[in-house]
Design an enzyme around this catalytic site. Structure first.
Site, PDB file in Angstrom:
ATOM      1  N   LYS A  70       0.823  -1.218   0.000  1.00  0.00           N
ATOM      2  CA  LYS A  70       0.000   0.000   0.000  1.00  0.00           C
ATOM      3  C   LYS A  70       0.855   1.265   0.000  1.00  0.00           C
ATOM      4  CE  LYS A  70      -4.124  -2.006   2.081  1.00  0.00           C
ATOM      5  NZ  LYS A  70      -5.129  -1.916   3.136  1.00  0.00           N
ATOM      6  N   GLY A 132      -1.235   1.793  12.970  1.00  0.00           N
ATOM      7  CA  GLY A 132      -0.572   1.306  11.751  1.00  0.00           C
ATOM      8  C   GLY A 132      -1.305   1.815  10.513  1.00  0.00           C
TER       9      GLY A 132
HETATM   10  P1  NDP Z   1       0.176  -2.612  10.476  1.00  0.00           P
HETATM   11  O1  NDP Z   1       1.181  -3.701  10.502  1.00  0.00           O
HETATM   12  O2  NDP Z   1       0.418  -1.376   9.710  1.00  0.00           O
HETATM   13  O3  NDP Z   1      -0.114  -2.148  12.019  1.00  0.00           O
HETATM   14  C1  NDP Z   1      -0.327  -3.089  13.023  1.00  0.00           C
HETATM   15  C2  NDP Z   1      -0.895  -2.391  14.256  1.00  0.00           C
HETATM   16  O4  NDP Z   1      -1.220  -3.394  15.228  1.00  0.00           O
HETATM   17  C3  NDP Z   1       0.087  -1.446  14.947  1.00  0.00           C
HETATM   18  O5  NDP Z   1      -0.635  -0.410  15.552  1.00  0.00           O
HETATM   19  C4  NDP Z   1       0.718  -2.376  16.011  1.00  0.00           C
HETATM   20  O6  NDP Z   1       1.262  -1.685  17.120  1.00  0.00           O
HETATM   21  C5  NDP Z   1      -0.497  -3.147  16.437  1.00  0.00           C
HETATM   22  N1  NDP Z   1      -0.280  -4.455  17.062  1.00  0.00           N
HETATM   23  C6  NDP Z   1       0.115  -5.596  16.454  1.00  0.00           C
HETATM   24  N2  NDP Z   1       0.129  -6.619  17.328  1.00  0.00           N
HETATM   25  C7  NDP Z   1      -0.290  -6.107  18.526  1.00  0.00           C
HETATM   26  C8  NDP Z   1      -0.487  -6.679  19.826  1.00  0.00           C
HETATM   27  N3  NDP Z   1      -0.263  -7.964  20.064  1.00  0.00           N
HETATM   28  N4  NDP Z   1      -0.939  -5.872  20.820  1.00  0.00           N
HETATM   29  C9  NDP Z   1      -1.175  -4.560  20.560  1.00  0.00           C
HETATM   30  N5  NDP Z   1      -1.001  -3.971  19.359  1.00  0.00           N
HETATM   31  C10 NDP Z   1      -0.554  -4.743  18.351  1.00  0.00           C
HETATM   32  O7  NDP Z   1      -1.185  -3.324  10.029  1.00  0.00           O
HETATM   33  P2  NDP Z   1      -2.464  -2.601   9.411  1.00  0.00           P
HETATM   34  O8  NDP Z   1      -2.703  -1.361  10.197  1.00  0.00           O
HETATM   35  O9  NDP Z   1      -2.354  -2.509   7.941  1.00  0.00           O
HETATM   36  O10 NDP Z   1      -3.622  -3.648   9.709  1.00  0.00           O
HETATM   37  C11 NDP Z   1      -4.155  -3.850  11.006  1.00  0.00           C
HETATM   38  C12 NDP Z   1      -5.242  -4.905  10.939  1.00  0.00           C
HETATM   39  O11 NDP Z   1      -6.375  -4.396  10.256  1.00  0.00           O
HETATM   40  C13 NDP Z   1      -4.785  -6.155  10.174  1.00  0.00           C
HETATM   41  O12 NDP Z   1      -5.121  -7.275  10.943  1.00  0.00           O
HETATM   42  C14 NDP Z   1      -5.574  -6.123   8.883  1.00  0.00           C
HETATM   43  O13 NDP Z   1      -5.911  -7.427   8.469  1.00  0.00           O
HETATM   44  C15 NDP Z   1      -6.811  -5.351   9.317  1.00  0.00           C
HETATM   45  N6  NDP Z   1      -7.418  -4.628   8.176  1.00  0.00           N
HETATM   46  C16 NDP Z   1      -8.702  -4.939   7.836  1.00  0.00           C
HETATM   47  C17 NDP Z   1      -9.307  -4.299   6.774  1.00  0.00           C
HETATM   48  C18 NDP Z   1     -10.707  -4.652   6.409  1.00  0.00           C
HETATM   49  O14 NDP Z   1     -11.163  -4.251   5.333  1.00  0.00           O
HETATM   50  N7  NDP Z   1     -11.431  -5.380   7.264  1.00  0.00           N
HETATM   51  C19 NDP Z   1      -8.619  -3.252   5.988  1.00  0.00           C
HETATM   52  C20 NDP Z   1      -7.274  -2.978   6.445  1.00  0.00           C
HETATM   53  C21 NDP Z   1      -6.704  -3.667   7.505  1.00  0.00           C
HETATM   54  P3  NDP Z   1       2.783  -1.102  17.050  1.00  0.00           P
HETATM   55  O15 NDP Z   1       2.695   0.196  16.313  1.00  0.00           O
HETATM   56  O16 NDP Z   1       3.155  -0.916  18.477  1.00  0.00           O
HETATM   57  O17 NDP Z   1       3.596  -2.135  16.358  1.00  0.00           O
END
Ligand code: NDP
Length: 279
Positions: A70, A132
């Protein structure tokens, strides 16, 4: 008279085999009587630009972009919509007058789904967990749709603070109703709580402070699954009246891409019902 060839679309990502986008767009096409082809394109970070330019040079009309490209797509685009510019990540590309245009429809997908669920953001206090790419894509649409308060918390709190600062310093918004903090920083009472972390993918739950839900509140997990996620289960026992996963957002962000490409807004509910039955 020759029948025009169907326009060509695809979703590009890595991995891509699991993608439901071809199914969703085929259903939208059937529903709206628009003939289209929609494929899956596997690429690599090294080949991404070549794959995209070749697709458009060979007459492709539009691409959806998924993990992990993306941001690459955002960098490659010639023209960005305001939402794409702010999100710094895009999921929809199209060719217009020889230029590649880009938009991020994740936020619109979330708004359409919140409306469908009876929880439009207008006037609501919203707790957003995560900072994220997915969180970046939804903050602007949540504010544009009139949410009363937006509090962003994240495991790495500096990411949440950076996002809140960008919104506050954006001259078009100068948002005064946005704040940020650590995962523990959940004080307040919330109408909508959105889990935009990927924790549910690893059967985990973000370790937040205690979340107080207003009556009739919604807990929304962007991840989708056959069964309620751990986040949805915890929210139910913690007083959230309604819980939802992100399958509706998935279909709705695809509907928003479809509307950009074809100028027609397809119905989300019938495709959502078909997908839910397949999970
Ligand atoms: P990114 O990798 O960009 O961000 C991940 C986020 O999750 C960060 O804020 C990270 O925190 C946090 N995180 C990960 N693991 C943990 C944990 N165990 N405890 C707390 N925080 C955690 O991913 P995306 O933002 O692109 O995607 C996030 C989710 O949204 C994904 O699962 C994706 O599948 C879903 N999604 C769904 C969509 C839909 O249409 N339904 C569309 C887009 C995404 P940190 O910054 O501290 O690492």
């Amino acid at each position: 008279m020759n029948t025009p060839l169907p326009k060509r679309f695809a979703v590009i990502g890595n991995p891509i085999e699991h993608s439901r986008s071809p199914f969703i767009h085929a259903e939208f096409g059937r529903q709206t009587h628009i003939s289209l082809e929609y494929d899956k394109l596997l690429s690599t970070p090294e080949q991404f630009t070549d794959t995209v330019t070749t697709f458009f040079n060979q007459g492709g009309s539009g691409l959806n972009v998924t993990v992990p490209f993306k941001e690459n797509a955002w960098r490659l685009a010639d023209e960005l919509t305001p939402r794409a510019r702010h999100a710094a990540a895009v999921n929809t590309l199209w060719m217009q007058n020889g230029k590649i245009y880009a938009c991020n429809t994740d936020g619109e997908g979330l708004i359409l789904d919140l409306n469908r669920l009876g929880h439009p953001p207008k006037g609501r206090s919203i707790l957003l967990i995560g900072a994220g790419g997915a969180a970046r894509g939804v903050v602007l649409p949540l504010l544009e749709n009139g949410c009363k308060q937006l509090h962003i918390i994240n495991r790495s709190p500096e990411r949440a603070r950076r996002l809140a600062d960008e919104l506050a310093n954006n001259p078009e918004l100068s948002a005064k109703n946005v704040s940020a903090g650590t995962l523990a920083d959940t004080q307040g009472q919330w109408d909508i709580v959105i889990n935009a972390t990927s924790s549910s993918l690893s059967q985990a739950i973000p370790e937040t402070g205690h979340i107080r839900y207003n009556s009739k509140a919604l807990a929304y997990d962007m991840v989708y699954a056959a069964k309620p996620t751990l986040f949805m289960q915890a929210a139910a026992s913690n007083g959230a009246q309604q819980q939802a996963d992100g399958l509706g957002m998935l279909v709705a962000q695809a509907a928003a891409s479809f509307a950009i490409w074809h100028g027609v807004q397809p119905a989300i509910a019938p495709v959502l019902n078909l997908l839910r039955a397949q999970l």
